[in-house]
Motif scaffolding. Structure first.
Motif, PDB file in Angstrom:
ATOM      1  N   HIS A  96       0.864  -1.168   0.000  1.00 28.91           N
ATOM      2  CA  HIS A  96       0.000   0.000   0.000  1.00 28.91           C
ATOM      3  C   HIS A  96       0.905   1.223   0.000  1.00 28.91           C
ATOM      4  O   HIS A  96       2.091   1.138   0.314  1.00 28.91           O
ATOM      5  CB  HIS A  96      -0.961  -0.003   1.186  1.00 28.91           C
ATOM      6  N   PHE A  97       0.333   2.363  -0.381  1.00 23.79           N
ATOM      7  CA  PHE A  97       1.102   3.599  -0.373  1.00 23.79           C
ATOM      8  C   PHE A  97       0.928   4.257   0.997  1.00 23.79           C
ATOM      9  O   PHE A  97       1.125   3.611   2.012  1.00 23.79           O
ATOM     10  CB  PHE A  97       0.671   4.506  -1.518  1.00 23.79           C
ATOM     11  N   ASP A  98       0.534   5.501   1.073  1.00 18.89           N
ATOM     12  CA  ASP A  98       0.447   6.173   2.361  1.00 18.89           C
ATOM     13  C   ASP A  98      -0.954   6.171   2.935  1.00 18.89           C
ATOM     14  O   ASP A  98      -1.240   6.871   3.893  1.00 18.89           O
ATOM     15  CB  ASP A  98       0.968   7.612   2.261  1.00 18.89           C
ATOM     16  N   GLY A  99      -1.822   5.362   2.377  1.00 19.03           N
ATOM     17  CA  GLY A  99      -3.166   5.205   2.921  1.00 19.03           C
ATOM     18  C   GLY A  99      -3.327   3.831   3.545  1.00 19.03           C
ATOM     19  O   GLY A  99      -2.360   3.093   3.712  1.00 19.03           O
ATOM     20  N   PRO A 100      -4.566   3.457   3.898  1.00 22.96           N
ATOM     21  CA  PRO A 100      -4.803   2.145   4.495  1.00 22.96           C
ATOM     22  C   PRO A 100      -4.704   1.029   3.479  1.00 22.96           C
ATOM     23  O   PRO A 100      -4.665   1.262   2.264  1.00 22.96           O
ATOM     24  CB  PRO A 100      -6.234   2.271   5.030  1.00 22.96           C
ATOM     25  N   LEU A 101      -4.673  -0.195   3.963  1.00 26.74           N
ATOM     26  CA  LEU A 101      -4.674  -1.350   3.071  1.00 26.74           C
ATOM     27  C   LEU A 101      -5.948  -1.351   2.234  1.00 26.74           C
ATOM     28  O   LEU A 101      -7.041  -1.131   2.763  1.00 26.74           O
ATOM     29  CB  LEU A 101      -4.623  -2.647   3.877  1.00 26.74           C
ATOM     30  N   PRO A 102      -5.836  -1.601   0.916  1.00 30.31           N
ATOM     31  CA  PRO A 102      -7.033  -1.666   0.062  1.00 30.31           C
ATOM     32  C   PRO A 102      -7.716  -3.022   0.197  1.00 30.31           C
ATOM     33  O   PRO A 102      -7.733  -3.834  -0.718  1.00 30.31           O
ATOM     34  CB  PRO A 102      -6.452  -1.462  -1.347  1.00 30.31           C
ATOM     35  N   ALA A 103      -8.322  -3.261   1.359  1.00 33.81           N
ATOM     36  CA  ALA A 103      -8.779  -4.607   1.691  1.00 33.81           C
ATOM     37  C   ALA A 103     -10.259  -4.839   1.414  1.00 33.81           C
ATOM     38  O   ALA A 103     -10.795  -5.878   1.775  1.00 33.81           O
ATOM     39  CB  ALA A 103      -8.478  -4.897   3.159  1.00 33.81           C
ATOM     40  N   GLY A 104     -10.944  -3.879   0.778  1.00 36.85           N
ATOM     41  CA  GLY A 104     -12.341  -4.097   0.450  1.00 36.85           C
ATOM     42  C   GLY A 104     -13.272  -3.668   1.573  1.00 36.85           C
ATOM     43  O   GLY A 104     -12.865  -3.029   2.542  1.00 36.85           O
ATOM     44  N   PRO A 105     -14.569  -4.023   1.475  1.00 37.88           N
ATOM     45  CA  PRO A 105     -15.578  -3.481   2.378  1.00 37.88           C
ATOM     46  C   PRO A 105     -15.601  -4.086   3.770  1.00 37.88           C
ATOM     47  O   PRO A 105     -16.220  -3.542   4.666  1.00 37.88           O
ATOM     48  CB  PRO A 105     -16.897  -3.803   1.648  1.00 37.88           C
ATOM     49  N   GLY A 106     -14.960  -5.209   4.009  1.00 38.06           N
ATOM     50  CA  GLY A 106     -15.010  -5.857   5.309  1.00 38.06           C
ATOM     51  C   GLY A 106     -14.074  -5.224   6.313  1.00 38.06           C
ATOM     52  O   GLY A 106     -13.362  -4.267   6.017  1.00 38.06           O
ATOM     53  N   PRO A 107     -14.019  -5.761   7.541  1.00 36.91           N
ATOM     54  CA  PRO A 107     -13.174  -5.169   8.590  1.00 36.91           C
ATOM     55  C   PRO A 107     -11.697  -5.431   8.353  1.00 36.91           C
ATOM     56  O   PRO A 107     -11.273  -6.573   8.203  1.00 36.91           O
ATOM     57  CB  PRO A 107     -13.663  -5.884   9.864  1.00 36.91           C
ATOM     58  N   ARG A 108     -10.891  -4.377   8.326  1.00 36.22           N
ATOM     59  CA  ARG A 108      -9.449  -4.534   8.138  1.00 36.22           C
ATOM     60  C   ARG A 108      -8.797  -5.187   9.347  1.00 36.22           C
ATOM     61  O   ARG A 108      -7.709  -5.740   9.257  1.00 36.22           O
ATOM     62  CB  ARG A 108      -8.799  -3.183   7.846  1.00 36.22           C
ATOM     63  N   SER A 109      -9.469  -5.123  10.507  1.00 34.50           N
ATOM     64  CA  SER A 109      -8.908  -5.722  11.714  1.00 34.50           C
ATOM     65  C   SER A 109      -8.815  -7.239  11.610  1.00 34.50           C
ATOM     66  O   SER A 109      -8.136  -7.867  12.412  1.00 34.50           O
ATOM     67  CB  SER A 109      -9.760  -5.338  12.928  1.00 34.50           C
ATOM     68  N   SER A 110      -9.500  -7.829  10.632  1.00 31.40           N
ATOM     69  CA  SER A 110      -9.419  -9.280  10.465  1.00 31.40           C
ATOM     70  C   SER A 110      -8.127  -9.700   9.789  1.00 31.40           C
ATOM     71  O   SER A 110      -7.843 -10.888   9.682  1.00 31.40           O
ATOM     72  CB  SER A 110     -10.614  -9.785   9.646  1.00 31.40           C
ATOM     73  N   LEU A 111      -7.338  -8.729   9.339  1.00 25.37           N
ATOM     74  CA  LEU A 111      -6.067  -9.032   8.687  1.00 25.37           C
ATOM     75  C   LEU A 111      -4.902  -8.649   9.591  1.00 25.37           C
ATOM     76  O   LEU A 111      -4.909  -7.591  10.214  1.00 25.37           O
ATOM     77  CB  LEU A 111      -5.940  -8.268   7.362  1.00 25.37           C
ATOM     78  N   ARG A 113      11.575  13.170   0.875  1.00 25.22           N
ATOM     79  CA  ARG A 113      10.960  11.844   0.754  1.00 25.22           C
ATOM     80  C   ARG A 113       9.733  11.875  -0.149  1.00 25.22           C
ATOM     81  O   ARG A 113       8.773  12.602   0.087  1.00 25.22           O
ATOM     82  CB  ARG A 113      10.583  11.340   2.138  1.00 25.22           C
ATOM     83  N   GLY A 114       9.769  11.064  -1.203  1.00 21.99           N
ATOM     84  CA  GLY A 114       8.675  11.001  -2.158  1.00 21.99           C
ATOM     85  C   GLY A 114       7.769   9.811  -1.899  1.00 21.99           C
ATOM     86  O   GLY A 114       7.760   9.242  -0.806  1.00 21.99           O
ATOM     87  N   PRO A 115       6.992   9.415  -2.924  1.00 15.53           N
ATOM     88  CA  PRO A 115       6.079   8.279  -2.747  1.00 15.53           C
ATOM     89  C   PRO A 115       6.835   6.998  -2.393  1.00 15.53           C
ATOM     90  O   PRO A 115       7.907   6.724  -2.915  1.00 15.53           O
ATOM     91  CB  PRO A 115       5.410   8.164  -4.123  1.00 15.53           C
ATOM     92  N   VAL A 116       6.240   6.209  -1.507  1.00 14.69           N
ATOM     93  CA  VAL A 116       6.839   4.946  -1.061  1.00 14.69           C
ATOM     94  C   VAL A 116       5.767   3.865  -1.066  1.00 14.69           C
ATOM     95  O   VAL A 116       4.637   4.092  -0.619  1.00 14.69           O
ATOM     96  CB  VAL A 116       7.421   5.077   0.366  1.00 14.69           C
ATOM     97  N   ARG A 117       6.121   2.694  -1.580  1.00 11.04           N
ATOM     98  CA  ARG A 117       5.258   1.524  -1.448  1.00 11.04           C
ATOM     99  C   ARG A 117       5.683   0.761  -0.187  1.00 11.04           C
ATOM    100  O   ARG A 117       6.853   0.435  -0.018  1.00 11.04           O
ATOM    101  CB  ARG A 117       5.363   0.601  -2.659  1.00 11.04           C
ATOM    102  N   HIS A 118       4.722   0.477   0.668  1.00  8.11           N
ATOM    103  CA  HIS A 118       4.985  -0.317   1.864  1.00  8.11           C
ATOM    104  C   HIS A 118       4.612  -1.767   1.546  1.00  8.11           C
ATOM    105  O   HIS A 118       3.430  -2.086   1.372  1.00  8.11           O
ATOM    106  CB  HIS A 118       4.175   0.212   3.038  1.00  8.11           C
ATOM    107  N   ILE A 119       5.611  -2.622   1.458  1.00  7.86           N
ATOM    108  CA  ILE A 119       5.406  -4.018   1.072  1.00  7.86           C
ATOM    109  C   ILE A 119       5.335  -4.883   2.322  1.00  7.86           C
ATOM    110  O   ILE A 119       6.135  -4.726   3.256  1.00  7.86           O
ATOM    111  CB  ILE A 119       6.544  -4.505   0.158  1.00  7.86           C
ATOM    112  N   GLY A 120       4.375  -5.788   2.343  1.00  5.00           N
ATOM    113  CA  GLY A 120       4.229  -6.666   3.488  1.00  5.00           C
ATOM    114  C   GLY A 120       3.401  -7.889   3.153  1.00  5.00           C
ATOM    115  O   GLY A 120       3.064  -8.147   1.993  1.00  5.00           O
ATOM    116  N   VAL A 121       3.081  -8.640   4.201  1.00  6.13           N
ATOM    117  CA  VAL A 121       2.329  -9.884   4.060  1.00  6.13           C
ATOM    118  C   VAL A 121       1.062  -9.786   4.892  1.00  6.13           C
ATOM    119  O   VAL A 121       1.110  -9.388   6.071  1.00  6.13           O
ATOM    120  CB  VAL A 121       3.152 -11.094   4.519  1.00  6.13           C
ATOM    121  N   ALA A 122      -0.073 -10.144   4.307  1.00  2.11           N
ATOM    122  CA  ALA A 122      -1.342 -10.158   5.023  1.00  2.11           C
ATOM    123  C   ALA A 122      -1.774 -11.599   5.261  1.00  2.11           C
ATOM    124  O   ALA A 122      -1.766 -12.424   4.341  1.00  2.11           O
ATOM    125  CB  ALA A 122      -2.417  -9.421   4.233  1.00  2.11           C
ATOM    126  N   THR A 123      -2.132 -11.903   6.499  1.00  2.00           N
ATOM    127  CA  THR A 123      -2.697 -13.199   6.865  1.00  2.00           C
ATOM    128  C   THR A 123      -3.961 -12.949   7.677  1.00  2.00           C
ATOM    129  O   THR A 123      -4.219 -11.829   8.129  1.00  2.00           O
ATOM    130  CB  THR A 123      -1.704 -14.039   7.690  1.00  2.00           C
TER     131      THR A 123
END
Length: 317
Positions: free
Chosen positions: A148-163, A266-276
């Motif tokens: 994701h960039f500097d916003g929240p995870l683009p995880a869709g309409p459900g609760p992000r807390s489940s990730l 500091r310019g745009p940054v992609r934050h790379i990670g793993v979602a489970t």
């Protein structure tokens, strides 16, 4: 008792934003979808969607029910996987990844997974974060390598807390120019230095971030080309169509005739990670997450040997 099929229908409506598109995805008629949602609302005694000429949106109650629908779908998928493991003795593991991150990190991490769990049946699928993160919540994917960039995870309409999000790398975007460009020999560039330049983009999402940072620098960028492939975008830069904004890990393989310059400040940054999926005991997925972290820790030095890439390790604070 809440009907599971009605939850499935509501989840599709939330994902697609209309009864018609949800019906097409579920192979139902729009009328059947509308009836299922209406029946769910009668049972709950409240609206779950707000209907308008522009489509449908979830109400607060609807968002709660979509979260429940995601949880139910994930539990059913997990139960099915466990039953398959009982009958075959082999664990199915499905991994999703975006292209450049998967190319960089997965090949070296997968052998460590297979060494620890040799009877794992591995499935790989490719997709952008907004496509694959909802699949983790639904249980269709066990692990997603995403960004994701500097916003929240683009995880869709459900609760992000489940990730559960495990950060791996910070992947800054760099300016890519033809070697003969007047700014190609600079040690670093402010975006304001590039106000008069035409741009070629290698990802549709990059345009929004370029425009945001360009607005801060006081200009409106001229977009000459948009692609969905960073290599293609760099090829167009080499051909003289314009300059580009490319993530560090997408700078390989090298294309002759190009220069890469970092952005300051500091310019745009992609934050790379793993979602489970939060709270799910998956030893095979945990092993792969650890392997991906080890590979991410080894990546910066490898990239720096090949040029001014500047990928930074995840924060350990």
């Amino acid at each position: 008792m809440i009907d599971v099929q009605r939850l499935r229908v509501l989840r599709a409506v939330a994902e697609h934003g209309s009864f018609n598109q949800a019906a097409a995805a579920l192979h139902l008629t729009p009328s059947a979808v509308s009836q299922q949602v209406a029946a769910l609302e009668r049972g709950l005694g409240t609206q779950v969607v707000a209907r308008s000429t522009r489509g449908v949106t979830l109400t607060p109650a609807g968002r709660i029910m979509v979260g429940a629908a995601e949880s139910v779908a994930a539990e059913l998928e997990h139960a099915q996987q466990r039953i398959a493991t009982l009958s075959t003795g082999r664990t199915q593991l499905t991994v999703a990844a975006f292209t450049s991150g998967g190319r960089l990190l997965l090949p070296a991490a997968l052998p460590r997974l297979m060494a620890a769990h040799p009877r794992t049946v591995l499935h790989i699928r490719e997709g952008e974060p907004e496509e694959i993160l909802p699949l983790v919540r639904q249980g269709a994917v066990d692990l997603a390598l995403a960004y994701h960039f500097d916003g929240p995870l683009p995880a869709g309409p459900g609760p992000r807390s489940s990730l559960t999000w495990t950060p791996l790398l910070e992947d800054p975007l760099h300016v890519v120019l033809p070697q003969g460009h007047r700014l190609a020999r600079q040690d670093a560039l402010d975006l304001a230095d590039l106000a008069a330049e035409p741009w070629v983009l290698g990802c549709l999402k990059t345009e929004a971030y370029l425009r945001r940072y360009a607005e801060r620098a006081g200009f409106d960028p001229e977009i000459r080309g948009t692609t969905t492939d960073y290599f293609f975008a760099r090829s167009l830069v080499a051909a003289g169509l314009g300059i580009s904004l490319i993530p560090s890990i997408a700078l390989a393989p090298e294309i002759p005739g190009l220069s890469t310059v970092p952005i300051v400040p500091r310019g745009p940054v992609r934050h790379i990670g793993v979602a489970t999926l939060t709270g799910r005991d998956q030893p095979h997925a945990t092993t792969l997450v650890h392997a991906l972290r080890e590979q991410a820790d080894a990546t910066p030095a490898e990239l720096l040997r090949h040029g001014p890439v500047g990928v930074r390790r995840r924060s350990t604070s």
